[in-house]
Design a protein around this motif. Structure first.
Motif: not given
Length: 333
Positions: A294-313
């Motif tokens: 979350r603090r890493h420069p150059g990264w956008r680290h986002l958590q999708l709560e409850g999305a499950g492992h196959y988040i695009w499904l």
């Protein structure tokens, strides 16, 4: 969700000893062109070319999946990128050598595919196990990487490999499909477990069905690919991966899987005690990694709560929006 799948896998573990499959007749040019490229000496891999305009974007599947897992998601980016997807060695229609499932070899296969396709560099979107390949590429060949998208792919598989060293491979969090009578039943089980339906081609390419009855038989992968991939995962420092990077996570990690192993009475007591000792370490590591990314420069680290492992499904609209915004922001002026 991964913990639930572990519980089922602890009861039944399916074999996987079928032969590679040639591209099917339904792989129409309107969806993608199916080709094979030589990624290493004597190893050809399936590449799906979805077409499109712009710089190259290559999707890399997780363990157990083929490139066809992205048949719907990939189409969302053809207006900004020339889109490809790669089936790694040992799975689906790619070649099934007996070795080469460690992180470095799998990532080197990706470089070989780029070379054969005539691509000097690309953006990569990788799911699960493919996160190791993304990290290896970024650390060893940053000149070939335009941007990276981790699709629930930052978990430390290298730590799991170290934990399992010298131990039999325990059940992994895959859906249990044995005994299902048809393709439709398999598709429904996977949709239930993963939170969304798989593309039709993925069901055909990743699983084997009885030619006479249509009943499920096994996964379509090299018999040793899963275990070798698990044991061959390298420990790498994600903190050294420079941007631009988008990381979308479901926030679960491997701690839930280790908890399930601790509670599994079907496993040897000695192994369960080893898992119990390891659990605080993996829990702390996942917490620290989440904070660091979350603090890493150059990264956008986002958590999708409850999305499950196959988040695009499960969260397709949000995943597409996040990825499109990311690529728009990182595009060269």
């Amino acid at each position: 969700m991964r913990t639930n799948l572990v519980g089922a896998a602890l009861l039944l573990w399916a074999g996987c000893d079928s032969a590679p499959l040639a591209p099917g007749p339904d792989d129409t040019p309107s969806l993608h062109q199916v080709t094979r490229v030589e990624a290493a000496r004597g190893v050809e891999l399936e590449v799906l070319d979805y077409g499109g305009k712009g710089p190259a974007l290559m999707f890399l599947a997780g363990m157990g999946s083929t490139a066809h897992i992205f048949d719907e998601l990939a189409l969302e980016f053809r207006d900004t990128h020339h889109v490809y997807a790669l089936t790694r060695r040992g799975y689906g229609a790619s070649d099934w050598p007996d070795t080469g499932y460690d992180t470095a070899t799998l990532a080197t296969d990706v470089l070989g595919a780029l070379d054969t396709l005539g691509l000097s560099k690309a953006s990569f979107a990788g799911h699960s196990l493919a996160g190791d390949e993304l990290t290896w590429l970024a650390l060893h060949h940053p000149e070939r990487v335009e941007a990276l998208v981790y699709l629930d792919a930052t978990d430390s598989r290298g730590e799991i490999a170290a934990f399992l060293e010298g131990e039999p491979l325990p059940p992994l969090p895959f859906s249990v499909l044995d005994g299902l009578p048809s393709r439709q039943a398999v598709a429904e089980r996977l949709a239930r477990d993963l939170g969304g339906g798989l593309p039709a081609h993925e069901v055909e390419q990743a699983y084997v069905f009885d030619a006479a009855t249509g009943a499920y038989l096994r996964e379509r992968r090299h018999p040793g690919a899963t275990e070798q991939s698990v044991r061959g995962a390298a420990i790498m420092d994600l903190g050294r991966v420079q941007g631009p990077v988008l990381s979308l996570s479901d926030g679960q990690g491997f701690a839930g899987w280790v908890e399930a192993l601790v509670a599994a009475e079907s496993l040897p007591l000695e192994f369960r005690e080893k898992a119990r000792d390891f659990l605080p370490d993996i829990q702390q590591h996942e917490t620290d990694l989440e904070d660091a990314l979350r603090r890493h420069p150059g990264w956008r680290h986002l958590q999708l709560e409850g999305a499950g492992h196959y988040i695009w499904l499960t969260n397709r609209a949000e995943v597409v929006t996040r990825m499109r915004d990311f690529f728009a922001a990182t595009a060269a002026p």
